[in-house]
Structure formats: structure tokens, C-alpha cells
Design a protein around this motif. Sequence first.
Motif, PDB file in Angstrom:
ATOM      1  N   UNK A   1       0.800  -1.225   0.000  1.00  0.00           N
ATOM      2  CA  UNK A   1       0.000   0.000   0.000  1.00  0.00           C
ATOM      3  C   UNK A   1       0.833   1.276   0.000  1.00  0.00           C
ATOM      4  N   UNK A   2       2.076   1.184   0.460  1.00  0.00           N
ATOM      5  CA  UNK A   2       2.838   2.408   0.731  1.00  0.00           C
ATOM      6  C   UNK A   2       4.194   2.507   0.037  1.00  0.00           C
ATOM      7  N   UNK A   3       4.801   1.389  -0.304  1.00  0.00           N
ATOM      8  CA  UNK A   3       6.173   1.432  -0.805  1.00  0.00           C
ATOM      9  C   UNK A   3       6.235   1.852  -2.282  1.00  0.00           C
ATOM     10  N   UNK A   4       7.194   2.709  -2.641  1.00  0.00           N
ATOM     11  CA  UNK A   4       7.400   3.025  -4.063  1.00  0.00           C
ATOM     12  C   UNK A   4       7.863   1.806  -4.858  1.00  0.00           C
ATOM     13  N   UNK A   5       8.323   0.766  -4.154  1.00  0.00           N
ATOM     14  CA  UNK A   5       8.725  -0.469  -4.824  1.00  0.00           C
ATOM     15  C   UNK A   5       7.549  -1.402  -5.083  1.00  0.00           C
TER      16      UNK A   5
END
Length: 247
Positions: free
Chosen positions: A188-192
Motif C-alpha cells: 500500500x505504501x512502498x514506491x517499490x
Amino acid sequence: MDAQKYLKRIDISAVQNLDLEYLTILQNSHMHKIPFENLDVTRKIPIGLNADAFFEKILVKGRGGFCYELNGLFQNLLSDLGYHSHLISCTVKKPDGWVREDSHAAILVTLNEINYLVDVGFGDSVRQPLPLTGEKKTDVSGTYRIKKFSMGVYDLQRLDGREWKILYRFSDNPKKLDDFHDACLFNQTSPDSHFTHGDLATIATKNGRITLSGMTGTRSENGEKEKFELNEEEKREFLREQFNIEL
């Protein structure tokens, strides 16, 4: 959980014998009626690992979800109906490596001492239970098999021309929803994470699939693809007409 409400959502009128045929109907119907989508992720609406919240979002509000929501809720339905099932963790294969380890959730169902992979939360993939015995299965989305990698570890593979390509690797160890907490937060949050880079919604059709990716719509039918660019108003209409989703 209200199993009857769930069955109505996927257009199944009544409970049948708890066999492979009915399991196949459940999976196929689910994938035709409930989209895979990440629209809460891209709008930074937190998704917690809570079956009641999944029920509200998918069955009351008529939305879709990503793997933890779709497979988490579907596994609840299978258990409520009486199937012997549990969640499993999977690691998705990329062209250049692997995504975060154990970050995809799927389901294992045991019928007559045979284990079957069931996954309603992986987008364009197999639409029927797939035995861990290595038997090949074909549907409109392709030809698939499960290949044993090591003790208790298997690969989901799809035939690409003459080559079998790995979609993901999984363990048959039982998992609970809470076991995916860190992976769910990452996705939900990681740019990866693949899911944080633009809107995605996709649903199976009888002969193909309808997909929204960013501002691009795609209709696939009998192996032919039609792509078209959308403006914001057209995108909202596309989501409403094809997925019954109001942003």
C-alpha cells in the motif's frame, strides 16, 4: 459471514455438493463478478487485514480489492461452506527477479486428499482450481500447471509458446490473514510496490478480460487486444460501466 449474500454477489443461486465441480464454479463466477483493483491504495485509503471490512467493501459496497481482500474473503466463504482450505503465501516472479518474498496471498483447498491452488486475487491468471499434482489445465487465459520446486514448495507456471514461465512460487504452509500485515502495508505504501504507481482494475469476461491501467483501457477477447486512452471523465465512466465502481 453471510454466505448467501456472497453467493448472490457472484450470481450463484444455491449451495451445491462440496466437490471440485462446485469449487470450479465458485472460483470462475467470483472472477467474472468481482474485480481485482487497487483504487483504495492509490487514494491512500488504508486497507487493514479485517474480514468484516472486506465484507463491507466487496459485498455491501460492490467494490473489488487486491489479493489479501479477495482471497481473504473467498477463503472465508470456502470455510463457511465446508471446504477444507487455508491461506498460503506466494512470491511473485518478475522478468528480472522476484518481488517482496511471501507478499502475495492465495488459497490451498484439499479435496479427496489432493491439494488444489485456488486464486481469485491475481488478475489475469488461471480461472479454475489447479492440482499440485502437475496436471495441466487450460482456460481462456492460458495453460497452467504446478511444478514442485522442493519439499512443500511449488511454482505456478503458465505456458508461453513452448516455454513454461513461473508466475509465482508458494509454500503449502497454512497462513492467517495477520501473517500478511507487513506485506499488505508494503504493497500500500512502498514506491517499490507495483500497486502504488497508478490505478488498476481488471475483471474476467467470458472470452477475455477488461482492464484499466492508469489512463489506458484494454479489452481482450479471444486473444485479440484493443487499447484506448481515456481522459478523467471517460475513466470514471469506464470504471462505472465496466466495474460498477463509482470514485
